[in-house]
Design an enzyme around this catalytic site. Structure first.
Site, PDB file in Angstrom:
ATOM      1  N   ARG A   1       0.841  -1.207   0.000  1.00 53.91           N
ATOM      2  CA  ARG A   1       0.000   0.000   0.000  1.00 53.91           C
ATOM      3  C   ARG A   1       0.875   1.257   0.000  1.00 53.91           C
ATOM      4  O   ARG A   1       1.076   1.883  -1.025  1.00 53.91           O
ATOM      5  CB  ARG A   1      -0.942  -0.023   1.218  1.00 53.91           C
ATOM      6  CG  ARG A   1      -2.147   0.892   1.098  1.00 53.91           C
ATOM      7  CD  ARG A   1      -1.849   2.359   1.322  1.00 53.91           C
ATOM      8  NE  ARG A   1      -1.222   2.632   2.620  1.00 53.91           N
ATOM      9  CZ  ARG A   1      -0.755   3.811   2.986  1.00 53.91           C
ATOM     10  NH1 ARG A   1      -0.827   4.850   2.176  1.00 53.91           N
ATOM     11  NH2 ARG A   1      -0.187   3.998   4.162  1.00 53.91           N
ATOM     12  N   ASP A   2       1.465   1.589   1.130  1.00 49.00           N
ATOM     13  CA  ASP A   2       2.249   2.828   1.208  1.00 49.00           C
ATOM     14  C   ASP A   2       3.429   2.756   0.241  1.00 49.00           C
ATOM     15  O   ASP A   2       3.818   3.759  -0.357  1.00 49.00           O
ATOM     16  CB  ASP A   2       2.763   3.021   2.645  1.00 49.00           C
ATOM     17  CG  ASP A   2       2.997   4.480   2.988  1.00 49.00           C
ATOM     18  OD1 ASP A   2       2.553   5.350   2.227  1.00 49.00           O
ATOM     19  OD2 ASP A   2       3.632   4.743   4.020  1.00 49.00           O
TER      20      ASP A   2
ATOM     21  N   HIS B   1       5.096   4.443  12.518  1.00 47.43           N
ATOM     22  CA  HIS B   1       5.215   4.413  11.057  1.00 47.43           C
ATOM     23  C   HIS B   1       6.251   5.462  10.651  1.00 47.43           C
ATOM     24  O   HIS B   1       5.979   6.657  10.710  1.00 47.43           O
ATOM     25  CB  HIS B   1       3.830   4.732  10.477  1.00 47.43           C
ATOM     26  CG  HIS B   1       3.765   4.793   8.992  1.00 47.43           C
ATOM     27  ND1 HIS B   1       3.262   3.762   8.228  1.00 47.43           N
ATOM     28  CD2 HIS B   1       4.132   5.764   8.100  1.00 47.43           C
ATOM     29  CE1 HIS B   1       3.311   4.100   6.943  1.00 47.43           C
ATOM     30  NE2 HIS B   1       3.836   5.313   6.845  1.00 47.43           N
TER      31      HIS B   1
ATOM     32  N   HIS C   1       9.192   7.047   7.945  1.00 46.23           N
ATOM     33  CA  HIS C   1       9.826   7.140   6.626  1.00 46.23           C
ATOM     34  C   HIS C   1      11.288   7.535   6.826  1.00 46.23           C
ATOM     35  O   HIS C   1      11.621   8.241   7.771  1.00 46.23           O
ATOM     36  CB  HIS C   1       9.102   8.177   5.756  1.00 46.23           C
ATOM     37  CG  HIS C   1       7.796   7.675   5.210  1.00 46.23           C
ATOM     38  ND1 HIS C   1       7.606   7.380   3.894  1.00 46.23           N
ATOM     39  CD2 HIS C   1       6.625   7.389   5.827  1.00 46.23           C
ATOM     40  CE1 HIS C   1       6.365   6.942   3.696  1.00 46.23           C
ATOM     41  NE2 HIS C   1       5.742   6.940   4.866  1.00 46.23           N
TER      42      HIS C   1
ATOM     43  N   CYS D   1       4.605   9.365  -0.491  1.00 40.65           N
ATOM     44  CA  CYS D   1       3.244   9.854  -0.316  1.00 40.65           C
ATOM     45  C   CYS D   1       2.962  10.835  -1.427  1.00 40.65           C
ATOM     46  O   CYS D   1       3.705  11.786  -1.614  1.00 40.65           O
ATOM     47  CB  CYS D   1       3.078  10.527   1.046  1.00 40.65           C
ATOM     48  SG  CYS D   1       1.444  11.273   1.218  1.00 40.65           S
TER      49      CYS D   1
ATOM     50  N   ASN E   1       9.369   4.260   3.091  1.00 43.03           N
ATOM     51  CA  ASN E   1       9.258   3.762   4.459  1.00 43.03           C
ATOM     52  C   ASN E   1      10.586   3.160   4.880  1.00 43.03           C
ATOM     53  O   ASN E   1      11.393   2.767   4.045  1.00 43.03           O
ATOM     54  CB  ASN E   1       8.202   2.652   4.528  1.00 43.03           C
ATOM     55  CG  ASN E   1       6.818   3.148   4.184  1.00 43.03           C
ATOM     56  OD1 ASN E   1       6.397   3.085   3.040  1.00 43.03           O
ATOM     57  ND2 ASN E   1       6.114   3.650   5.167  1.00 43.03           N
TER      58      ASN E   1
HETATM   59 ZN    ZN Z   1       3.712   6.402   5.093  1.00 44.66          ZN
END
Ligand code: ZN
Length: 302
Positions: free
Chosen positions: A13-14, A205, A207, A238, A247
């Site tokens: 996803r990310d 979370h 990055h 993003c 990430n």
């Molecule tokens: Zn993220």
């Protein structure tokens, strides 16, 4: 007994949502299958946002219809609003992650909402997830800094965390969406959020935009956090955060933690192979992780 640390794999996803390479649904599913074979038990697999806003996630429904089930894997679907949450329920996500924003600058661009708006919305729609019997978690994005407004007051996080807990979110993630956190700030913000939402489990979370992600993971583990997001190969970004890069790489986190005696349940060699598959076969561009370049230690030659 080694302390278990749960790694939530966010690559599908990310990771993929801001990659310049658009993958076919079948390749996304192969990615997910490789992650499961490497030991991943919980992952972000889909994002139910408007396909015009995030074209790379336009096939999230098809992905969820194709992923292997009954393998003890929890698939998380992201939602920013009621429509997304309903789609995540329809596609039988095992968990729904609702995204709150800690700052209005980013929030208005990312999802046309202020921090208060996202809290109001979560309160209104949490019932849908509860009625469907699906666990609901909340991510507070730009929790360490906003690309448009700069510093984000910790009071924004504590307000959102308290309201997320009251709405029934079982877990709250602090998202360093643009990679500006430092380990000391991580420690301080975890303590503040714990005070505000003592019943919620915490997830972090990070990055690696400014090379502080592993140090931030260390600070979170030392502060007692047991759940860490990471993406295979360190892919990601993003679409609404200028210059946000990937990430923290799953294999880099797994290496650091396993070498220190923590139990992640993830096979480092298999995760490195998955990262190299991304680089060479799926995405066809260099990836960010260090372990994919250097390999683990001790290795077969030592
Ligand atoms: Zn993220």
């Amino acid at each position: 007994m080694p302390r278990p640390i749960e790694i939530v794999e966010v690559g599908p996803r990310d990771g993929l949502q801001n990659d310049p390479t658009l993958l076919e649904t079948s390749v996304k599913v192969e990615f997910i299958e490789r992650l499961i074979a490497a030991g991943v038990k919980r992952m972000e697999a889909a994002s139910f946002v408007h396909p015009k806003l995030v074209p790379a996630m336009a096939d999230s429904d098809a992905v969820m219809q194709s992923v292997p089930r009954n393998k003890g894997v929890t698939y998380i679907g992201l939602a920013l609003n009621e429509r997304g949450l309903r789609r995540a329920i329809d596609e039988q996500c095992d968990e729904i992650n609702f995204v709150m924003v800690a700052s209005a600058g980013f929030g208005l661009k990312n999802q046309n909402a202020t921090p208060e708006d996202t809290a109001d919305l979560l309160e209104r729609i949490a019932i849908l997830a509860h009625d469907a019997g699906i666990p609901l978690s909340a991510t507070i994005s730009v929790a360490f800094g906003d690309p448009f407004e700069g510093e984000v007051p910790v009071e924004n996080l504590t307000m959102l965390a308290a309201r997320a807990q009251a709405a029934g979110a079982c877990e709250i993630a602090l998202g360093d969406t643009i990679g500006v956190a430092n380990p000391w700030d991580v420690t301080a913000r975890i303590a503040a959020v714990r005070d505000a939402a003592p019943k919620a489990r915490l997830r972090m979370h990070f990055h690696n935009t400014r090379n502080t992600a592993l140090a931030n993971v260390y600070a979170a583990i030392e502060a007692g956090v047991d759940v860490i997001d990471a993406s295979a190969g360190g892919i990601g970004g993003c679409p609404f955060a200028p210059k946000a890069t990937g990430n923290v790489a799953t294999e880099d986190v797994v290496y650091m933690l396993e070498r220190a005696g923590y139990a992640t349940g993830i096979d480092l060699d298999a995760m490195i192979k998955t990262a190299l598959w991304l680089e060479e076969t799926a995405l066809k561009h260099p990836i960010q992780s260090m372990l994919a370049k250097a390999g683990g230690f001790p290795g077969s030659n030592t």
